[in-house]
Design a protein around this motif. Structure first.
Motif, short mmCIF file in Angstrom:
data_model
loop_
_atom_site.label_atom_id
_atom_site.label_comp_id
_atom_site.label_asym_id
_atom_site.label_seq_id
_atom_site.Cartn_x
_atom_site.Cartn_y
_atom_site.Cartn_z
N GLU A 1 1.68 -62.27 -51.41
CA GLU A 1 1.25 -61.63 -50.15
C GLU A 1 0.47 -62.62 -49.28
OE1 GLU A 1 0.95 -57.07 -51.76
OE2 GLU A 1 -0.90 -58.19 -51.40
N VAL A 2 -0.47 -63.32 -49.90
CA VAL A 2 -1.31 -64.23 -49.11
C VAL A 2 -0.51 -65.45 -48.66
CG1 VAL A 2 -3.36 -65.70 -49.13
CG2 VAL A 2 -3.42 -63.46 -50.27
N ASN A 3 0.18 -66.07 -49.60
CA ASN A 3 0.81 -67.37 -49.29
C ASN A 3 2.13 -67.24 -48.52
OD1 ASN A 3 -1.36 -68.41 -50.61
ND2 ASN A 3 -0.25 -69.15 -52.39
N VAL A 4 2.90 -66.22 -48.84
CA VAL A 4 4.21 -66.10 -48.18
C VAL A 4 4.12 -65.13 -47.00
CG1 VAL A 4 6.67 -65.62 -48.50
CG2 VAL A 4 5.34 -66.59 -50.39
N GLN A 5 3.70 -63.88 -47.26
CA GLN A 5 3.61 -62.93 -46.16
C GLN A 5 2.58 -63.40 -45.13
OE1 GLN A 5 5.76 -60.40 -45.65
NE2 GLN A 5 4.77 -60.38 -43.63
N GLY A 6 1.48 -63.97 -45.62
CA GLY A 6 0.45 -64.49 -44.70
C GLY A 6 1.03 -65.56 -43.78
N THR A 7 1.86 -66.43 -44.33
CA THR A 7 2.48 -67.49 -43.52
C THR A 7 3.48 -66.90 -42.53
OG1 THR A 7 2.12 -69.07 -45.31
CG2 THR A 7 3.77 -69.67 -43.66
N GLN A 8 4.24 -65.91 -43.00
CA GLN A 8 5.18 -65.24 -42.08
C GLN A 8 4.41 -64.62 -40.91
OE1 GLN A 8 8.67 -65.23 -42.44
NE2 GLN A 8 8.54 -64.46 -40.35
N ASN A 9 3.26 -64.02 -41.23
CA ASN A 9 2.44 -63.42 -40.16
C ASN A 9 1.97 -64.47 -39.16
OD1 ASN A 9 2.73 -60.94 -41.38
ND2 ASN A 9 0.72 -60.97 -42.39
N VAL A 10 1.63 -65.64 -39.67
CA VAL A 10 1.19 -66.72 -38.77
C VAL A 10 2.34 -67.14 -37.86
CG1 VAL A 10 0.39 -69.13 -38.68
CG2 VAL A 10 -0.64 -67.53 -40.32
N ILE A 11 3.53 -67.27 -38.43
CA ILE A 11 4.70 -67.66 -37.61
C ILE A 11 4.97 -66.62 -36.54
CG2 ILE A 11 7.21 -68.03 -37.69
CD1 ILE A 11 6.76 -69.08 -40.62
N GLU A 12 4.98 -65.34 -36.96
CA GLU A 12 5.28 -64.27 -35.98
C GLU A 12 4.20 -64.22 -34.90
OE1 GLU A 12 8.14 -62.96 -35.84
OE2 GLU A 12 8.75 -63.76 -37.78
N ALA A 13 2.96 -64.48 -35.29
CA ALA A 13 1.88 -64.48 -34.30
C ALA A 13 2.10 -65.58 -33.27
CB ALA A 13 0.53 -64.66 -35.01
N VAL B 1 8.22 -71.92 -42.70
CA VAL B 1 7.64 -72.73 -41.61
C VAL B 1 8.69 -73.68 -41.03
CG1 VAL B 1 5.95 -74.55 -41.11
CG2 VAL B 1 5.26 -72.54 -42.42
N LEU B 2 9.43 -74.33 -41.91
CA LEU B 2 10.41 -75.31 -41.43
C LEU B 2 11.57 -74.62 -40.71
CD1 LEU B 2 10.44 -77.76 -44.48
CD2 LEU B 2 9.03 -77.86 -42.41
N GLU B 3 11.95 -73.45 -41.21
CA GLU B 3 13.04 -72.72 -40.56
C GLU B 3 12.61 -72.16 -39.20
OE1 GLU B 3 15.38 -71.33 -44.63
OE2 GLU B 3 14.31 -69.82 -43.45
N GLY C 1 9.31 -68.67 -23.55
CA GLY C 1 10.63 -69.31 -23.57
C GLY C 1 10.69 -70.70 -24.17
N LEU C 2 9.55 -71.30 -24.51
CA LEU C 2 9.61 -72.67 -25.07
C LEU C 2 9.78 -72.62 -26.60
CD1 LEU C 2 6.80 -74.26 -22.86
CD2 LEU C 2 9.26 -74.74 -22.76
N PRO C 3 10.22 -73.74 -27.18
CA PRO C 3 10.46 -73.71 -28.63
C PRO C 3 9.18 -73.96 -29.45
CG PRO C 3 11.21 -75.78 -27.71
CD PRO C 3 10.70 -74.99 -26.56
N LEU C 4 9.12 -73.28 -30.60
CA LEU C 4 8.03 -73.52 -31.56
C LEU C 4 8.30 -74.85 -32.26
CD1 LEU C 4 5.58 -72.29 -33.16
CD2 LEU C 4 7.25 -71.23 -34.68
N VAL C 5 7.24 -75.65 -32.45
CA VAL C 5 7.38 -76.92 -33.17
C VAL C 5 6.50 -76.82 -34.42
CG1 VAL C 5 7.23 -79.43 -33.02
CG2 VAL C 5 7.57 -78.09 -30.93
N THR C 6 7.13 -76.97 -35.58
CA THR C 6 6.37 -76.81 -36.83
C THR C 6 6.54 -78.05 -37.71
OG1 THR C 6 8.22 -75.94 -38.13
CG2 THR C 6 6.94 -74.34 -36.84
N CYS C 7 5.58 -78.28 -38.57
CA CYS C 7 5.81 -79.22 -39.66
C CYS C 7 4.87 -78.92 -40.81
CB CYS C 7 5.77 -80.67 -39.21
SG CYS C 7 4.17 -81.28 -38.94
#
Ligand SMILES: NC(=O)c1ccc[n+]([C@@H]2O[C@H](COP(=O)([O-])OP(=O)(O)OC[C@H]3O[C@@H](n4cnc5c(N)ncnc54)[C@H](O)[C@@H]3O)[C@@H](O)[C@H]2O)c1
Ligand SMILES: CC(C)CCC[C@@H](C)[C@H]1CC[C@H]2[C@@H]3[C@H](O)C=C4C[C@@H](O)CC[C@]4(C)[C@H]3CC[C@]12C
Length: 369
Positions: A103-115, A170-172, A181-187
């Motif tokens: 929940e913390v490591n995976v769902q939490g990260t998904q929440n950060v991406i969606e945010a 994160v990478l996906e 409208g701009l792209p998200l840049v992650t690493c």
């Protein structure tokens, strides 16, 4: 949507900003990011040391929140230019359930991406781990490998599984369109075993040594190399990546980088002795005092005891089958990818990293007496 990074008045959000690494990232940003205007520190548990940061020119905003709660993450992210996501449940000792770790490591990260997507934040730096690669369950060595070294990354333990899944998310997410409208840049940054001021496991091992009369008994062969990296250099890498992501989005977006510096290649125990010896501890034995099979038996017994005692108390010793396997498998990196992609050079030499860590251990030592 947040203004362009070009506006030079940047808002950063650091999740897990009160953790071991997070605190160093926060302090490094305040020292080394001149365009910083507001620094948001998001953590489940806020440290009292945050108060001392609030007197500077940068606006420091402490946010008590939980990454598993999507609305809390979105509220903290709104208006931020950059998110450095270090929050995580670092548990290889069986303290938390696999479900909570996920929940913390995976769902939490998904929440950060969606945010980021919802609020228009374009730059996301994720603290991954060497453990998304290995050591794998087969105990294959990874000897001075780099980001392109072929390695069979197979895991069973909830912690590396969760870090691998989160890193993939994160990478996906790199290139996803964010609000505006701009792209998200992650690493993703993959530290090996981090050491330095605030390292709880080092402190626990020190106290174990004190209880054993100032001695530690060698358990791992000196020939097994374990990758280590100084926390100040890991923090510096985060700051640099965050700074360079906009200008070098095409090169850095969707990339992974091991965190590295000039720390020497040694076994886990020999490396720790670099700090514990000056604090008065000695490591007994040039070879492991117990054969590996006996150590593994003790580790399995610990796991069994943990399971039996769980209804009554939490028994979570350092030694379990997973930690023994990690400590007993060579895993070291040798790479210059971060230098090539964004000009990273370690900020702290090995001597300085060592001195700072020893100073911290000794200060802790005297304050504990
Ligand atoms: N320590 C290492 O050797 C190491 C090595 C490689 C990668 N990492 C990664 O670095 C990151 C930081 O690790 P650390 O060693 O500083 O651990 P840490 O436990 O000291 O810090 C993690 C922080 O995250 C916070 N946190 C935990 N759950 C949260 C939640 N639900 N919501 C908000 N905040 C939450 C904690 O309160 C803590 O302050 C982690 O993602 C970890 O996987 C650590
Ligand atoms: C077998 C015992 C005698 C010694 C036990 C040491 C053990 C607790 C140590 C050894 C290696 C350590 C891990 C390693 O440094 C890297 C990481 C990656 C990071 O993402 C989280 C922490 C972790 C798993 C370290 C945890 C402590 C370990 C297993």
């Amino acid at each position: 949507m947040a203004d362009s990074v070009q506006a030079q008045k940047l808002v950063y959000l650091v999740t897990g900003g009160c953790g071991f690494l997070g605190e160093h990232v926060v302090r490094m940003l305040l020292q080394r990011e001149p365009r910083l205007h507001e620094l948001r520190i998001f953590d489940l548990h806020l440290g009292s040391w945050l108060e001392e940061l609030k007197t500077g020119t940068v606006q420091v905003t402490a946010i008590q929140g939980d990454v598993t709660q999507a609305h809390e993450v979105a509220a903290a992210t709104a208006g931020a230019h950059v998110v450095i996501h270090t929050a995580g449940l670092v548990d290889v000792f069986g303290r938390a359930s696999p479900k909570t770790i996920h929940e913390v490591n995976v769902q939490g990260t998904q929440n950060v991406i969606e945010a980021c997507v919802q609020t228009g934040t374009r730059f996301l730096v994720y603290t991954s781990s060497m453990e998304v690669v290995g050591p794998n369950i087969k105990g294959h060595p990874f000897y001075r490998g780099n980001e392109d070294t072929p390695y069979e990354a197979v895991h069973r333990h909830p912690y590396p599984c969760s870090k691998a899944l989160a890193e993939q998310l994160v990478l996906e997410a790199n290139g996803r369109e964010v609000r505006g409208g701009l792209p998200l840049v992650t690493c993703a940054l993959r530290p090996t075993g981090i050491y330095g001021e605030g390292h709880q496991i080092m402190r626990d091992i020190y106290h174990q040594g004190l209880r054993l009369g100032g001695r530690l008994f060698r358990a791992i062969p000196a020939s097994v190399e374990h990758g280590r990296v100084y926390v100040g250099n890991v923090a510096w890498m985060h700051v640099l990546v965050a700074r360079e992501l906009e200008q070098r989005a095409a090169l850095m977006g969707g990339q992974v980088y091991f965190c590295y510096d000039k720390s020497p290649y040694k076994s886990y125990e020999d490396f720790n002795m670099e700090f514990l010896r000056p604090c008065g501890l000695r490591l007994v034995g040039t070879r492991p005092l117990l054969p590996y099979w006996l150590l593994m038996l003790l580790a399995v017994l610990n796991a069994l005891l943990q399971w039996l005692l769980r209804p009554l108390l939490l028994y979570a010793p350092l030694l379990n089958p997973y930690t023994l396997a990690v400590a007993n498998t060579t895993f070291t990196v040798s790479t210059n990818k971060a230098q090539r992609h964004f000009g990273y050079e370690p900020l702290f030499s090995w001597e300085e990293s060592r001195t700072r860590t020893i100073r911290w251990m000794q200060a802790k030592d005297s304050s504990a007496q």
